[in-house]
Scaffold this active site. Structure first.
Site, PDB file in Angstrom:
ATOM      1  CE1 TYR A  14      -9.118   7.417 -14.907  1.00  0.00           C
ATOM      2  CE2 TYR A  14      -9.151   8.930 -13.061  1.00  0.00           C
ATOM      3  CZ  TYR A  14      -9.729   8.431 -14.211  1.00  0.00           C
ATOM      4  OH  TYR A  14     -10.925   8.940 -14.657  1.00  0.00           O
ATOM      5  CG  PHE A  15      -4.601  10.321 -19.002  1.00  0.00           C
ATOM      6  CD1 PHE A  15      -3.798  11.424 -18.754  1.00  0.00           C
ATOM      7  CD2 PHE A  15      -5.413  10.337 -20.135  1.00  0.00           C
ATOM      8  CE1 PHE A  15      -3.806  12.523 -19.598  1.00  0.00           C
ATOM      9  CE2 PHE A  15      -5.427  11.425 -20.997  1.00  0.00           C
ATOM     10  CZ  PHE A  15      -4.621  12.524 -20.731  1.00  0.00           C
ATOM     11  CB  ALA A  16      -8.637  12.097 -14.867  1.00  0.00           C
ATOM     12  CD  GLU A  93     -14.854   6.881 -15.560  1.00  0.00           C
ATOM     13  OE1 GLU A  93     -15.411   7.022 -16.667  1.00  0.00           O
ATOM     14  OE2 GLU A  93     -14.508   7.845 -14.854  1.00  0.00           O
TER      15      GLU A  93
END
Length: 179
Positions: A14-16, A93
């Site tokens: 997961y890219f935050a 989200e």
């Protein structure tokens, strides 16, 4: 392109790039999140806004999203999260309410090369200044995970709406005091 690299097939990358860069924020809903690396998403830029005009948010201002922008880049944190927590992340989200849409993006990680990561992009974006509390959490997460200094400087320069009341930050600070 290298497929997503995780410790096992039971996790995803997961890219935050917003408040979820801060471990304490992300782990409120996704306790299995484990730092993997920092990374750069090319040809996107970071924006702050809301998914509808004049909508209220738990942050009392705009929140982070990405949008395509050739030549720009967004730095963030790559986490591994157990697949059984994907619904938690989607719920956080606002996927089911149509606030954000999931994206699969190729992120250049600092130590693992190119990685396929899940991230989120706001639907129906309306630019809106962020609250000082949200900006604090984004900058705190960037510093906590060692994003480049010039990128952190750009985050620190983001203008806010000067909101001074309670926010989601209070929940994060309470949670961190438990540990």
């Amino acid at each position: 392109m290298v497929p997503e690299r995780t410790d096992s097939i039971s996790t995803f990358a997961y890219f935050a790039f917003g408040s979820n860069m801060l471990k304490e924020r992300l782990c409120l809903e996704n306790p299995s999140a484990t730092f993997l690396d920092i990374g750069r998403l090319k040809d996107y830029q970071l924006d702050f806004g809301l998914w509808a005009e004049s909508v209220a948010s738990s942050w009392h201002g705009g929140v982070a999203t990405i949008r395509q922008s050739p030549g720009s880049e967004v730095w963030g944190v790559i986490w591994t999260i157990r697949r059984d927590q994907l619904d938690n992340l989607d719920h956080q989200e606002g996927i089911h309410e149509g606030l954000y849409s999931p994206l699969e993006v190729t992120v250049e990680s600092s130590n693992h090369g190119e990685m396929l990561c899940r991230t989120y992009q706001m639907n129906n974006f309306h630019a809106s200044p962020t609250s000082p509390q949200y900006k604090h959490v984004v900058c705190w997460g960037a510093e906590q995970n060692g994003l480049p200094g010039d990128y952190i400087g750009g985050l620190q320069a983001v203008k806010t709406n000067n909101y001074t009341g309670p926010s989601m930050l209070d929940r994060i600070e309470v949670h961190t005091n438990w540990e």
